[in-house]
Design a protein around this motif. Structure first.
Motif, short mmCIF file in Angstrom:
data_model
loop_
_atom_site.label_atom_id
_atom_site.label_comp_id
_atom_site.label_asym_id
_atom_site.label_seq_id
_atom_site.Cartn_x
_atom_site.Cartn_y
_atom_site.Cartn_z
N THR A 1 0.82 -1.19 0.00
CA THR A 1 0.00 0.00 0.00
C THR A 1 0.86 1.26 0.00
N MET A 2 1.89 1.26 0.81
CA MET A 2 2.73 2.46 0.90
C MET A 2 3.53 2.67 -0.40
N ILE A 3 3.97 1.60 -1.02
CA ILE A 3 4.67 1.74 -2.30
C ILE A 3 3.72 2.33 -3.33
N GLY A 4 2.49 1.83 -3.38
CA GLY A 4 1.50 2.36 -4.32
C GLY A 4 1.17 3.81 -4.06
N LEU A 5 1.02 4.18 -2.79
CA LEU A 5 0.74 5.59 -2.45
C LEU A 5 1.91 6.49 -2.86
N GLY A 6 3.11 6.05 -2.59
CA GLY A 6 4.28 6.84 -2.99
C GLY A 6 4.36 6.98 -4.49
N ASN A 7 4.05 5.90 -5.20
CA ASN A 7 4.05 5.93 -6.65
C ASN A 7 3.06 6.95 -7.19
N VAL A 8 1.88 7.00 -6.60
CA VAL A 8 0.84 7.92 -7.07
C VAL A 8 1.12 9.36 -6.64
N LEU A 9 1.46 9.56 -5.37
CA LEU A 9 1.55 10.91 -4.83
C LEU A 9 2.87 11.64 -5.14
N LEU A 10 3.92 10.91 -5.44
CA LEU A 10 5.20 11.57 -5.70
C LEU A 10 5.47 11.83 -7.18
N GLN A 11 4.63 11.33 -8.07
CA GLN A 11 4.88 11.51 -9.50
C GLN A 11 4.81 12.98 -9.92
N ILE A 12 3.85 13.71 -9.42
CA ILE A 12 3.72 15.13 -9.80
C ILE A 12 4.88 15.96 -9.26
N PRO A 13 5.23 15.87 -7.98
CA PRO A 13 6.37 16.67 -7.51
C PRO A 13 7.68 16.29 -8.21
N ILE A 14 7.91 14.99 -8.42
CA ILE A 14 9.14 14.58 -9.10
C ILE A 14 9.10 15.01 -10.56
N GLY A 15 7.94 14.96 -11.18
CA GLY A 15 7.80 15.44 -12.56
C GLY A 15 8.07 16.94 -12.67
N MET A 16 7.63 17.70 -11.67
CA MET A 16 7.90 19.14 -11.67
C MET A 16 9.39 19.41 -11.51
N ILE A 17 10.05 18.62 -10.68
CA ILE A 17 11.51 18.75 -10.54
C ILE A 17 12.17 18.40 -11.86
N SER A 18 11.69 17.36 -12.50
CA SER A 18 12.25 16.93 -13.79
C SER A 18 12.12 18.01 -14.85
N ASP A 19 11.03 18.76 -14.82
CA ASP A 19 10.83 19.85 -15.78
C ASP A 19 11.82 20.99 -15.58
N ARG A 20 12.32 21.15 -14.37
CA ARG A 20 13.21 22.26 -14.05
C ARG A 20 14.70 21.90 -14.15
N VAL A 21 14.99 20.62 -14.30
CA VAL A 21 16.38 20.16 -14.38
C VAL A 21 16.80 20.13 -15.85
N SER A 22 17.96 20.69 -16.14
CA SER A 22 18.40 20.75 -17.54
C SER A 22 18.86 19.39 -18.05
N ASP A 23 19.55 18.61 -17.23
CA ASP A 23 20.02 17.29 -17.63
C ASP A 23 19.38 16.24 -16.73
N ARG A 24 18.40 15.55 -17.27
CA ARG A 24 17.63 14.59 -16.47
C ARG A 24 18.43 13.34 -16.11
N ARG A 25 19.58 13.16 -16.73
CA ARG A 25 20.39 11.98 -16.39
C ARG A 25 20.83 12.01 -14.93
N TYR A 26 21.12 13.20 -14.42
CA TYR A 26 21.52 13.32 -13.01
C TYR A 26 20.34 12.98 -12.09
#
Length: 112
Positions: A1-26
């Motif tokens: 349950t906790m893995i599923g919740l983390g998967n759902v709830l952290l995608q938007i914040p991590i995606g927003m961070i990904s949009d602001r990072v110039s090199d996504r490899r890091y």
């Protein structure tokens, strides 16, 4: 349950961070490192449900974000026909890993 919740709830914040990072490899490297560290610490947190739940929440969200960040990285580097081909190859490799990975880990656990 906790893995599923983390998967759902952290995608938007991590995606927003990904949009602001110039090199996504890091960012992919950071996600992989968090996944490795989380896996290493699981046995130590197994006796405390709250710590384990928090670890699984973060671990599940960050590890699942590697797929999303990987697709975003492909989208930023390629376009048109190349993007479609790369996306198909990415999904194929992900699927093969999902099928063969658990088998390889099981064999490794038996050998160990």
């Amino acid at each position: 349950t906790m893995i599923g919740l983390g998967n759902v709830l952290l995608q938007i914040p991590i995606g927003m961070i990904s949009d602001r990072v110039s090199d996504r490899r890091y960012l992919l490297l950071v996600c992989a490192t968090v996944g490795l560290i989380g896996t290493a610490f699981m046995p130590f947190f197994a006796q405390n449900w709250h710590l384990m739940a928090a670890l699984l929440f973060v671990w599940g969200g960050v590890v699942a974000a590697m797929y999303t960040i990987g697709l975003a990285h492909l989208g930023s580097q390629l376009s048109g026909h190349e993007l479609a081909s790369a996306n198909a190859a990415f999904v194929l490799c992900y699927g093969v890993g999902m099928v063969l990975g658990p088998q390889a880990i099981g064999i490794g656990m038996d050998a160990f």
